[in-house]
Scaffold this motif. Structure first.
Motif, PDB file in Angstrom:
ATOM      1  N   GLN A  79      10.348  47.330  37.355  1.00  0.00           N
ATOM      2  CA  GLN A  79      10.316  48.218  36.201  1.00  0.00           C
ATOM      3  C   GLN A  79       9.340  49.347  36.473  1.00  0.00           C
ATOM      4  O   GLN A  79       8.210  49.112  36.898  1.00  0.00           O
ATOM      5  CB  GLN A  79       9.867  47.462  34.952  1.00  0.00           C
ATOM      6  N   ARG A  80       9.777  50.558  36.219  1.00  0.00           N
ATOM      7  CA  ARG A  80       8.971  51.763  36.453  1.00  0.00           C
ATOM      8  C   ARG A  80       8.448  52.283  35.129  1.00  0.00           C
ATOM      9  O   ARG A  80       9.180  52.380  34.157  1.00  0.00           O
ATOM     10  CB  ARG A  80       9.848  52.816  37.128  1.00  0.00           C
ATOM     11  N   GLN A  81       7.169  52.627  35.129  1.00  0.00           N
ATOM     12  CA  GLN A  81       6.543  53.236  33.957  1.00  0.00           C
ATOM     13  C   GLN A  81       5.714  54.415  34.444  1.00  0.00           C
ATOM     14  O   GLN A  81       4.920  54.282  35.370  1.00  0.00           O
ATOM     15  CB  GLN A  81       5.655  52.206  33.266  1.00  0.00           C
ATOM     16  N   ILE A  82       5.902  55.559  33.809  1.00  0.00           N
ATOM     17  CA  ILE A  82       5.173  56.763  34.202  1.00  0.00           C
ATOM     18  C   ILE A  82       4.011  56.963  33.234  1.00  0.00           C
ATOM     19  O   ILE A  82       4.179  56.892  32.019  1.00  0.00           O
ATOM     20  CB  ILE A  82       6.095  57.991  34.209  1.00  0.00           C
ATOM     21  N   ALA A  83       2.808  57.177  33.800  1.00  0.00           N
ATOM     22  CA  ALA A  83       1.613  57.382  32.985  1.00  0.00           C
ATOM     23  C   ALA A  83       0.776  58.470  33.629  1.00  0.00           C
ATOM     24  O   ALA A  83       0.307  58.311  34.743  1.00  0.00           O
ATOM     25  CB  ALA A  83       0.817  56.084  32.894  1.00  0.00           C
ATOM     26  N   ASN A  84       0.598  59.580  32.926  1.00  0.00           N
ATOM     27  CA  ASN A  84      -0.200  60.703  33.424  1.00  0.00           C
ATOM     28  C   ASN A  84       0.304  61.155  34.793  1.00  0.00           C
ATOM     29  O   ASN A  84       1.467  61.460  34.933  1.00  0.00           O
ATOM     30  CB  ASN A  84      -1.680  60.351  33.448  1.00  0.00           C
ATOM     31  N   ASP A  85      -0.575  61.167  35.792  1.00  0.00           N
ATOM     32  CA  ASP A  85      -0.191  61.643  37.117  1.00  0.00           C
ATOM     33  C   ASP A  85       0.111  60.512  38.087  1.00  0.00           C
ATOM     34  O   ASP A  85       0.097  60.728  39.288  1.00  0.00           O
ATOM     35  CB  ASP A  85      -1.315  62.513  37.704  1.00  0.00           C
ATOM     36  N   PHE A  86       0.345  59.335  37.565  1.00  0.00           N
ATOM     37  CA  PHE A  86       0.645  58.211  38.449  1.00  0.00           C
ATOM     38  C   PHE A  86       1.797  57.407  37.875  1.00  0.00           C
ATOM     39  O   PHE A  86       2.252  57.647  36.764  1.00  0.00           O
ATOM     40  CB  PHE A  86      -0.590  57.337  38.686  1.00  0.00           C
ATOM     41  N   ILE A  87       2.250  56.470  38.658  1.00  0.00           N
ATOM     42  CA  ILE A  87       3.400  55.661  38.274  1.00  0.00           C
ATOM     43  C   ILE A  87       3.030  54.189  38.411  1.00  0.00           C
ATOM     44  O   ILE A  87       2.252  53.823  39.295  1.00  0.00           O
ATOM     45  CB  ILE A  87       4.622  56.067  39.118  1.00  0.00           C
TER      46      ILE A  87
END
Length: 134
Positions: free
Chosen positions: A5-13
Motif C-alpha cells: 500500500q502506497r501513501q504519499i506524505a509531504n515530500d516522501f512516500i
C-alpha cells in the motif's frame, strides 16, 4: 488487503508491506512498486515492515538496490519495524548499517520533520551570515 500500500506524505512516500513473509515472488512485484515511486520523483521512501515477520535474501536485495539508486540522488530508505528474523538477516548480510531503522512509523516520519527543520535552520543562518558579509 493489498500486498503493498502506497501513501504519499509531504515530500516522501510510505510503502506498507502487508505480507507475513516477503519472498522472491513478492520481491519482483515490490521492485516494480519502488521503481514507480522513484519515477514519480520521490527520493525518500519509508518502508513499513511492521506486518512482515521475515524477508528472504531476494527481498533484501531489492531494498539494497533501491537504496543505492536513491542515494545517488541524495535520497534514502527508512525501514519501520523489521521483524526479528528480518533484522537478524539484515545483520547477517551486513546490510543493516545501510538502512535507517525505526520502531514506529511516527518515529520515521518525525525524523523527516527534524531533518527538514535542520535544513531550514541551516539555510536561514547561512543567508543571515551572507547578508552580514556584505
Amino acid at each position: 488487503m493489498e500486498e503493498f500500500q502506497r501513501q504519499i506524505a509531504n515530500d516522501f512516500i510510505i510503502e506498507r508491506v502487508n505480507l507475513e513473509q516477503a519472498t522472491i515472488s513478492e520481491a519482483v512485484r515490490f521492485k516494480k512498486h519502488l521503481e514507480t515511486d522513484i519515477s514519480l520523483g520521490y527520493n525518500i521512501i519509508i518502508i513499513d515492515m511492521s506486518n512482515c515477520n521475515s524477508m528472504d535474501p531476494a527481498f533484501i536485495g531489492v531494498l539494497v538496490v533501491t537504496l543505492k539508486q536513491l542515494m545517488r540522488n541524495g535520497g534514502s530508505i527508512k525501514i519501520v519495524k523489521p521483524g526479528m528474523f528480518s533484522k537478524s538477516m539484515l545483520n547477517l548480510t551486513g546490510t543493516i548499517e545501510k538502512f535507517e531503522l525505526y520502531e514506529s512509523l511516527e518515529n520515521a516520519m518525525a525524523s523527516m520533520i527534524i531533518k527538514e527543520q535542520r535544513i531550514a535552520e541551516f539555510s536561514n543562518q547561512g543567508l543571515d551570515r551572507l547578508a552580514l558579509a556584505q
